[in-house]
Write an enzyme that holds these catalytic residues in place. Structure first.
Site, PDB file in Angstrom:
ATOM      1  N   CYS A   1     -98.880  64.426  -5.356  1.00  0.00           N
ATOM      2  CA  CYS A   1     -99.331  64.859  -6.661  1.00  0.00           C
ATOM      3  C   CYS A   1     -98.427  65.736  -7.522  1.00  0.00           C
ATOM      4  O   CYS A   1     -97.556  66.434  -7.033  1.00  0.00           O
ATOM      5  CB  CYS A   1    -100.668  65.552  -6.548  1.00  0.00           C
ATOM      6  SG  CYS A   1    -101.795  64.717  -5.456  1.00  0.00           S
TER       7      CYS A   1
ATOM      8  N   GLY B   1     -96.950  60.693  -8.778  1.00  0.00           N
ATOM      9  CA  GLY B   1     -98.214  60.067  -8.411  1.00  0.00           C
ATOM     10  C   GLY B   1     -98.585  58.984  -9.391  1.00  0.00           C
ATOM     11  O   GLY B   1     -98.742  59.268 -10.576  1.00  0.00           O
TER      12      GLY B   1
ATOM     13  N   TYR C   1     -85.141  64.275  -2.898  1.00  0.00           N
ATOM     14  CA  TYR C   1     -85.717  63.006  -3.314  1.00  0.00           C
ATOM     15  C   TYR C   1     -86.753  63.065  -4.435  1.00  0.00           C
ATOM     16  O   TYR C   1     -86.681  62.301  -5.394  1.00  0.00           O
ATOM     17  CB  TYR C   1     -86.353  62.340  -2.073  1.00  0.00           C
ATOM     18  CG  TYR C   1     -87.220  61.156  -2.383  1.00  0.00           C
ATOM     19  CD1 TYR C   1     -86.657  59.953  -2.799  1.00  0.00           C
ATOM     20  CD2 TYR C   1     -88.595  61.238  -2.274  1.00  0.00           C
ATOM     21  CE1 TYR C   1     -87.462  58.867  -3.104  1.00  0.00           C
ATOM     22  CE2 TYR C   1     -89.402  60.161  -2.581  1.00  0.00           C
ATOM     23  CZ  TYR C   1     -88.837  58.977  -2.991  1.00  0.00           C
ATOM     24  OH  TYR C   1     -89.621  57.913  -3.298  1.00  0.00           O
TER      25      TYR C   1
ATOM     26  N   CYS D   1     -89.995  73.254  -0.091  1.00  0.00           N
ATOM     27  CA  CYS D   1     -89.812  71.914   0.485  1.00  0.00           C
ATOM     28  C   CYS D   1     -88.430  71.381   0.118  1.00  0.00           C
ATOM     29  O   CYS D   1     -88.121  71.193  -1.065  1.00  0.00           O
ATOM     30  CB  CYS D   1     -90.889  70.972  -0.033  1.00  0.00           C
ATOM     31  SG  CYS D   1     -90.618  69.264   0.473  1.00  0.00           S
TER      32      CYS D   1
ATOM     33  N   ASN E   1    -101.748  70.220  -5.625  1.00  0.00           N
ATOM     34  CA  ASN E   1    -100.583  69.534  -5.066  1.00  0.00           C
ATOM     35  C   ASN E   1    -100.303  70.164  -3.711  1.00  0.00           C
ATOM     36  O   ASN E   1    -100.107  71.375  -3.626  1.00  0.00           O
ATOM     37  CB  ASN E   1     -99.381  69.701  -5.989  1.00  0.00           C
ATOM     38  CG  ASN E   1     -98.079  69.229  -5.369  1.00  0.00           C
ATOM     39  OD1 ASN E   1     -97.024  69.787  -5.616  1.00  0.00           O
ATOM     40  ND2 ASN E   1     -98.134  68.203  -4.556  1.00  0.00           N
ATOM     41  N   GLY E   2    -100.272  69.344  -2.661  1.00  0.00           N
ATOM     42  CA  GLY E   2     -99.986  69.873  -1.335  1.00  0.00           C
ATOM     43  C   GLY E   2    -100.900  69.269  -0.299  1.00  0.00           C
ATOM     44  O   GLY E   2    -101.466  68.189  -0.511  1.00  0.00           O
TER      45      GLY E   2
HETATM   46  S1  SF4 Z   1     -89.429  69.957   4.125  1.00  0.00           S
HETATM   47 FE1  SF4 Z   1     -90.368  68.282   5.253  1.00  0.00          FE
HETATM   48  S2  SF4 Z   1     -92.020  69.246   6.446  1.00  0.00           S
HETATM   49 FE2  SF4 Z   1     -91.397  70.710   4.885  1.00  0.00          FE
HETATM   50  S3  SF4 Z   1     -92.793  70.364   3.176  1.00  0.00           S
HETATM   51 FE3  SF4 Z   1     -90.981  69.145   2.769  1.00  0.00          FE
HETATM   52  S4  SF4 Z   1     -91.365  67.117   3.643  1.00  0.00           S
HETATM   53 FE4  SF4 Z   1     -92.888  68.538   4.484  1.00  0.00          FE
END
Ligand code: SF4
Length: 460
Positions: A12, A40, A244, A238, A108-109
């Site tokens: 999201c 999304g 990406y 993250c 989101n999460g």
């Molecule tokens: S780094 Fe990997 S484990 Fe951590 S939130 Fe992003 S996708 Fe998920």
């Protein structure tokens, strides 16, 4: 590779905007959601407050869901959401914003302890109308009197990642988990205050980016901005946002994504140089990194794979035939660029490896003499419990295969992944690496990872 490829999904994009002059906010929310469409594509919704909560939502693309009359809905504060389903298909009841009493929530999460919280709430007499995590979150806010107490209650009880915009008691609210795993930016000018998953959702409304909602912070707009830090924790953004998900023209955590992608390419060239004739990016995410990589190793970059831009829907790729078809329909190689050459393909990450294998076949089919693959993300070896759709060990090729085994599976002459240290250096921020090395930042995620492993080994 982008979202058509290996079904790795972000759960999201969120936005929240308030007009200081009392203008209708729905058109701005619409534009923000358009800017967050890449996060999304299965559903979207917006809720405004105009004395009461009014919601418009639907399944599909933002562009297809909202009609001109939806933009006429009154209300100078509102929130918006674009979403991917976390599992299976979704129904309209699960499309956000989610409404519970006087609360509208866009999330989101992912909540790692969502099931146990749901049970706890049921025991206390709460009745659920959906399977959505957002309903649990809204109830946790509603459990306490006052916005700050409600949000504190949520932060104290939830294990996982959450970046949330909400309308509570007629006020615009935004907050983020104490580890700041998922993104949440803040923008303001004389006319508007806005919060969103990425700064592109501010840009599109000409609202200047002003910074971030910090981990554990809640911000309430009630004619003025009140910021309160309710919790502090180890910050772990993250890493996958930079590798990406986020648009390259976005800023997250005060760092431009475009700059990180360049550094990823630079670092990859340092770690895995190669002798070859042409560097080809796998469109679209890896393009920035590929340009820098090519320059650093002194090999020309060419667009040898052309993507059909008009196929945006995610394919359901349950069989090898369907996956092959998906790649074939979406990508076309330029034979003149590839034939007789030693090719370096640059991609952002490998999940299952099945799509990349099809791409390698395409490149071989166009006459490549050698194919080398370089990846701007370290091997994905473990599931994510914070909102990226990589849920099991088995779906990840790097979980139980060595580099030579993956090379063989892909049919390539060499494969080079960026190292974890190289990734951290390129991002330059404290990042979550749970899916790379199982160093999850929250206790429930650690337990879940162990349980999944034990289950896999048949121990429990
Ligand atoms: S780094 Fe990997 S484990 Fe951590 S939130 Fe992003 S996708 Fe998920």
């Amino acid at each position: 590779m982008d979202s058509w490829g290996e079904e790795k999904h972000e759960e999201c994009g969120v936005a929240g905007i308030a007009s200081k002059k009392g203008d209708k906010i729905a058109p701005l929310l619409y534009r923000s959601m358009m800017a967050l469409q890449h996060r999304g594509q299965d559903a979207a919704g917006l809720t405004v407050f105009n004395g009461k909560l009014e919601t418009r939502k639907g399944l599909g693309f933002v562009n297809d869901i909202f009609k001109p009359e939806d933009m006429e809905v009154g209300g100078s504060i509102g929130i918006g959401h674009t979403r991917y389903p976390t599992s299976g298909r979704i129904t309209i009841a699960e499309v956000q914003p989610f409404i519970y009493q006087n609360i509208a929530i866009a999330h989101n999460g992912h909540i790692a302890n969502g099931d146990s919280l749901r049970e706890e709430l049921k025991e206390q007499g709460f009745e659920f109308s959906s399977t959505a995590d957002s309903e649990v979150l809204a109830m946790l806010i509603a459990q306490k009197k006052g916005i700050l107490n409600g949000v504190r209650n949520l932060m104290d009880k939830v294990d996982g990642a959450f970046s949330i915009t909400a309308l509570v008691d007629g006020k615009l609210v935004a907050f983020r988990d104490k580890h700041a795993i998922r993104p949440m930016v803040y923008g303001e000018n004389e006319e508007y205050v806005a919060f969103a998953s990425e700064s592109v959702a501010l840009d599109v409304n000409d609202i200047p980016y002003q910074g971030e909602i910090r981990g554990g912070e809640v911000v309430v707009w009630d004619g003025k901005l009140v910021r309160s830090r309710l919790q502090e924790g180890t910050v772990r953004h993250c890493m996958f946002e930079y590798v990406y998900f986020a648009r390259p023209d976005s800023i997250q955590n005060s760092v431009p994504v475009f700059e990180v992608r360049k550094r990823l390419g630079e670092q990859l060239a340092r770690e895995h140089p190669v002798e070859a004739d042409v560097v080809i990016p796998v469109p679209d995410t890896s393009r920035t990194a590929a340009e820098v990589f090519a320059r650093a190793v002194g090999i020309p970059l060419e667009e040898g794979l052309i993507k059909n831009r008009y196929i945006a829907r995610t394919f359901i790729m349950s069989t090898p035939e369907k996956r092959r078809d998906a790649v074939r329909v979406k990508l076309n190689p330029i034979r003149k660029v590839i034939e007789g050459k030693r090719i370096v393909l640059i991609d952002d990450s490998i999940v299952r490896g099945t799509t990349l294998r099809e791409i390698v076949k395409l490149v071989h089919g166009a006459g490549a003499r050698e194919v080398h693959v370089r990846i701007t993300c370290p091997p994905l070896r473990a599931p994510c419990f914070y909102g990226i759709d990589m849920k099991t060990y088995d779906e990840l090729i790097a979980h139980n295969k060595s580099i030579p085994q993956i090379e063989k599976f892909l049919g390539v002459d060499s494969l080079g992944y960026l190292s974890i240290d190289g990734l951290k250096k390129a991002i330059g921020l404290p990042v979550c690496t749970g899916c790379l090395d199982e160093e999850y930042v929250t206790p429930v995620a650690k337990k879940l990872a162990k349980a999944k492993k034990d289950e896999k080994l048949g121990c429990g």
